[in-house]
Design a protein around this motif. Structure first.
Motif, PDB file in Angstrom:
ATOM      1  N   SER A 170     -22.317 -89.786   4.057  1.00 19.60           N
ATOM      2  CA  SER A 170     -21.435 -90.493   4.992  1.00 19.60           C
ATOM      3  C   SER A 170     -21.642 -92.001   4.944  1.00 19.60           C
ATOM      4  CB  SER A 170     -21.666 -89.982   6.418  1.00 19.60           C
ATOM      5  OG  SER A 170     -22.873 -90.482   6.972  1.00 19.60           O
ATOM      6  N   GLU A 171     -22.775 -92.455   4.416  1.00 17.74           N
ATOM      7  CA  GLU A 171     -23.055 -93.878   4.285  1.00 17.74           C
ATOM      8  C   GLU A 171     -22.817 -94.393   2.864  1.00 17.74           C
ATOM      9  OE1 GLU A 171     -23.599 -96.047   6.488  1.00 17.74           O
ATOM     10  OE2 GLU A 171     -24.196 -94.944   8.282  1.00 17.74           O
ATOM     11  N   GLY A 172     -22.144 -93.583   2.035  1.00 15.75           N
ATOM     12  CA  GLY A 172     -21.718 -94.044   0.718  1.00 15.75           C
ATOM     13  C   GLY A 172     -22.589 -93.641  -0.449  1.00 15.75           C
ATOM     14  N   PHE A 173     -23.661 -92.884  -0.213  1.00 19.07           N
ATOM     15  CA  PHE A 173     -24.522 -92.446  -1.318  1.00 19.07           C
ATOM     16  C   PHE A 173     -23.885 -91.259  -2.050  1.00 19.07           C
ATOM     17  CE2 PHE A 173     -27.470 -94.680   1.421  1.00 19.07           C
ATOM     18  CZ  PHE A 173     -28.314 -95.324   0.539  1.00 19.07           C
ATOM     19  N   TRP A 174     -23.994 -91.270  -3.362  1.00 12.91           N
ATOM     20  CA  TRP A 174     -23.543 -90.133  -4.153  1.00 12.91           C
ATOM     21  C   TRP A 174     -24.301 -90.124  -5.472  1.00 12.91           C
ATOM     22  CZ3 TRP A 174     -19.711 -90.021  -8.415  1.00 12.91           C
ATOM     23  CH2 TRP A 174     -19.459 -91.284  -8.949  1.00 12.91           C
ATOM     24  N   GLU A 175     -23.991 -89.150  -6.340  1.00 11.46           N
ATOM     25  CA  GLU A 175     -24.760 -88.967  -7.571  1.00 11.46           C
ATOM     26  C   GLU A 175     -24.531 -90.064  -8.598  1.00 11.46           C
ATOM     27  OE1 GLU A 175     -22.947 -86.793  -6.058  1.00 11.46           O
ATOM     28  OE2 GLU A 175     -24.102 -84.962  -5.703  1.00 11.46           O
ATOM     29  N   GLY A 176     -23.370 -90.731  -8.569  1.00 10.98           N
ATOM     30  CA  GLY A 176     -23.065 -91.773  -9.543  1.00 10.98           C
ATOM     31  C   GLY A 176     -22.523 -91.208 -10.845  1.00 10.98           C
ATOM     32  N   ARG A 177     -22.115 -92.116 -11.726  1.00  9.41           N
ATOM     33  CA  ARG A 177     -21.496 -91.710 -12.996  1.00  9.41           C
ATOM     34  C   ARG A 177     -22.376 -92.009 -14.200  1.00  9.41           C
ATOM     35  NH1 ARG A 177     -17.243 -94.536 -10.350  1.00  9.41           N
ATOM     36  NH2 ARG A 177     -15.615 -93.151  -9.561  1.00  9.41           N
ATOM     37  N   THR A 178     -23.619 -92.382 -13.990  1.00  6.89           N
ATOM     38  CA  THR A 178     -24.440 -92.863 -15.109  1.00  6.89           C
ATOM     39  C   THR A 178     -25.417 -91.823 -15.632  1.00  6.89           C
ATOM     40  OG1 THR A 178     -25.967 -93.839 -13.491  1.00  6.89           O
ATOM     41  CG2 THR A 178     -24.255 -95.266 -14.401  1.00  6.89           C
ATOM     42  N   GLY A 179     -25.105 -90.569 -15.471  1.00 10.22           N
ATOM     43  CA  GLY A 179     -25.954 -89.531 -16.039  1.00 10.22           C
ATOM     44  C   GLY A 179     -26.837 -88.869 -15.006  1.00 10.22           C
ATOM     45  N   LEU A 180     -27.436 -87.762 -15.404  1.00  9.02           N
ATOM     46  CA  LEU A 180     -28.294 -86.981 -14.525  1.00  9.02           C
ATOM     47  C   LEU A 180     -29.645 -87.667 -14.342  1.00  9.02           C
ATOM     48  CD1 LEU A 180     -28.802 -84.269 -13.010  1.00  9.02           C
ATOM     49  CD2 LEU A 180     -29.619 -83.356 -15.195  1.00  9.02           C
ATOM     50  N   ALA A 181     -30.061 -87.838 -13.110  1.00  8.27           N
ATOM     51  CA  ALA A 181     -31.370 -88.434 -12.836  1.00  8.27           C
ATOM     52  C   ALA A 181     -32.455 -87.378 -13.033  1.00  8.27           C
ATOM     53  CB  ALA A 181     -31.413 -88.978 -11.414  1.00  8.27           C
ATOM     54  N   LEU A 182     -33.373 -87.637 -13.946  1.00 10.68           N
ATOM     55  CA  LEU A 182     -34.474 -86.721 -14.233  1.00 10.68           C
ATOM     56  C   LEU A 182     -35.803 -87.414 -13.931  1.00 10.68           C
ATOM     57  CD1 LEU A 182     -33.262 -85.308 -17.677  1.00 10.68           C
ATOM     58  CD2 LEU A 182     -32.983 -84.261 -15.429  1.00 10.68           C
ATOM     59  N   ARG A 183     -36.840 -86.634 -13.738  1.00  8.19           N
ATOM     60  CA  ARG A 183     -38.158 -87.217 -13.463  1.00  8.19           C
ATOM     61  C   ARG A 183     -39.231 -86.441 -14.209  1.00  8.19           C
ATOM     62  NH1 ARG A 183     -37.960 -85.581  -7.185  1.00  8.19           N
ATOM     63  NH2 ARG A 183     -35.817 -86.134  -7.585  1.00  8.19           N
ATOM     64  N   ARG A 184     -40.338 -87.083 -14.489  1.00  8.47           N
ATOM     65  CA  ARG A 184     -41.482 -86.452 -15.143  1.00  8.47           C
ATOM     66  C   ARG A 184     -42.739 -86.877 -14.399  1.00  8.47           C
ATOM     67  NH1 ARG A 184     -45.384 -87.393 -19.154  1.00  8.47           N
ATOM     68  NH2 ARG A 184     -45.741 -85.627 -20.579  1.00  8.47           N
ATOM     69  N   ARG A 185     -43.402 -85.929 -13.722  1.00 10.60           N
ATOM     70  CA  ARG A 185     -44.592 -86.249 -12.947  1.00 10.60           C
ATOM     71  C   ARG A 185     -45.497 -85.034 -12.859  1.00 10.60           C
ATOM     72  NH1 ARG A 185     -41.167 -87.462  -7.401  1.00 10.60           N
ATOM     73  NH2 ARG A 185     -40.607 -85.307  -6.898  1.00 10.60           N
ATOM     74  N   PRO A 186     -46.792 -85.245 -12.944  1.00 10.31           N
ATOM     75  CA  PRO A 186     -47.731 -84.122 -13.054  1.00 10.31           C
ATOM     76  C   PRO A 186     -47.812 -83.250 -11.811  1.00 10.31           C
ATOM     77  CG  PRO A 186     -48.919 -86.202 -12.843  1.00 10.31           C
ATOM     78  CD  PRO A 186     -47.491 -86.548 -13.085  1.00 10.31           C
ATOM     79  N   TRP A 187     -47.555 -83.813 -10.628  1.00 10.85           N
ATOM     80  CA  TRP A 187     -47.661 -82.986  -9.417  1.00 10.85           C
ATOM     81  C   TRP A 187     -46.396 -82.189  -9.134  1.00 10.85           C
ATOM     82  CZ3 TRP A 187     -46.982 -88.257  -9.462  1.00 10.85           C
ATOM     83  CH2 TRP A 187     -45.844 -88.756  -8.836  1.00 10.85           C
ATOM     84  N   ASP A 188     -45.361 -82.362  -9.968  1.00  4.88           N
ATOM     85  CA  ASP A 188     -44.097 -81.628  -9.797  1.00  4.88           C
ATOM     86  C   ASP A 188     -43.578 -81.254 -11.176  1.00  4.88           C
ATOM     87  OD1 ASP A 188     -41.813 -80.521  -8.701  1.00  4.88           O
ATOM     88  OD2 ASP A 188     -40.794 -82.454  -8.470  1.00  4.88           O
TER      89      ASP A 188
END
Length: 206
Positions: free
Chosen positions: A183-201
């Motif tokens: 509702s405040e304008g946040f969305w996924e965007g058009r620049t690709g899938l956000a991925l992460r790499r971290r040892p605790w997850d």
């Protein structure tokens, strides 16, 4: 100072002058150092955090992490709280702001908070400044939910980012918070899938 101004309203609380969008910035607007607003004279006040709020901010952040299913032993939680408090105290007012809501029935106790930090990336053709804001530690005490305080806290954070010229703001939404952020304008965007790499997850197996 805006922190000295308390107003009343019949609408949900919101930091004085808070923005409702991340789409633009106003470099000419003076930086927002504090904000304060209340539903009623005896209602919770939403304002910018002070260094002496660090312990309560850490407590609310821990509440958020626990609600998301993070399980640690007491010693690990204690180490994290000490680190969190020290970090908030040291960085507040530099690359960090925290917006909080006070408990009207308990002096020094907070019922909601959210934090905003600024970092720098390499510039891209669409965003030459390369400065990016990140919102985290959005947390509200269960008894104070569905009363507009998360929206007021978020509005104060967006106003701060706008005041310092940061128009690229990101966050990770929980299922409970997703509707508010959209509702405040946040969305996924058009620049690709956000991925992460971290040892605790770690990523799930094949």
């Amino acid at each position: 100072r805006s922190s000295d101004l308390i107003t009343t309203s019949s609408s949900p609380p919101r930091c004085r002058g808070a923005s409702s969008s991340t789409a633009s910035s106003s470099p000419s607007r003076p930086p927002v150092r504090a904000c304060a607003v209340s539903l009623a004279p005896s209602g919770p006040v939403v304002r910018s955090a002070r260094p002496d709020d660090a312990g309560e901010v850490a407590r609310l952040a821990e509440l958020m992490y626990r609600s998301l299913g993070l399980v640690l032993d007491d010693e690990a939680w204690g180490r994290w709280r000490s680190s969190a408090e020290a970090t908030v105290s040291a960085r507040l007012g530099a690359d960090l702001t925290v917006v909080v809501a006070e408990d009207p029935g308990a002096s020094g106790r907070l019922v909601a908070c959210g934090a905003g930090v600024i970092s720098a990336r390499l510039p891209n053709p669409a965003h030459a400044s390369a400065r990016v804001g990140y919102i985290q530690w959005m947390s509200t005490e269960p008894d104070f939910r569905r009363r507009g305080f998360a929206r007021a806290v978020l509005g104060g954070l967006l106003e701060w980012f706008e005041s310092v010229g940061v128009d690229n703001v990101e966050l990770h939404a929980s299922p409970d918070g997703k509707a508010l952020y959209r509702s405040e304008g946040f969305w996924e965007g058009r620049t690709g899938l956000a991925l992460r790499r971290r040892p605790w997850d770690p990523a799930p197996g094949p």
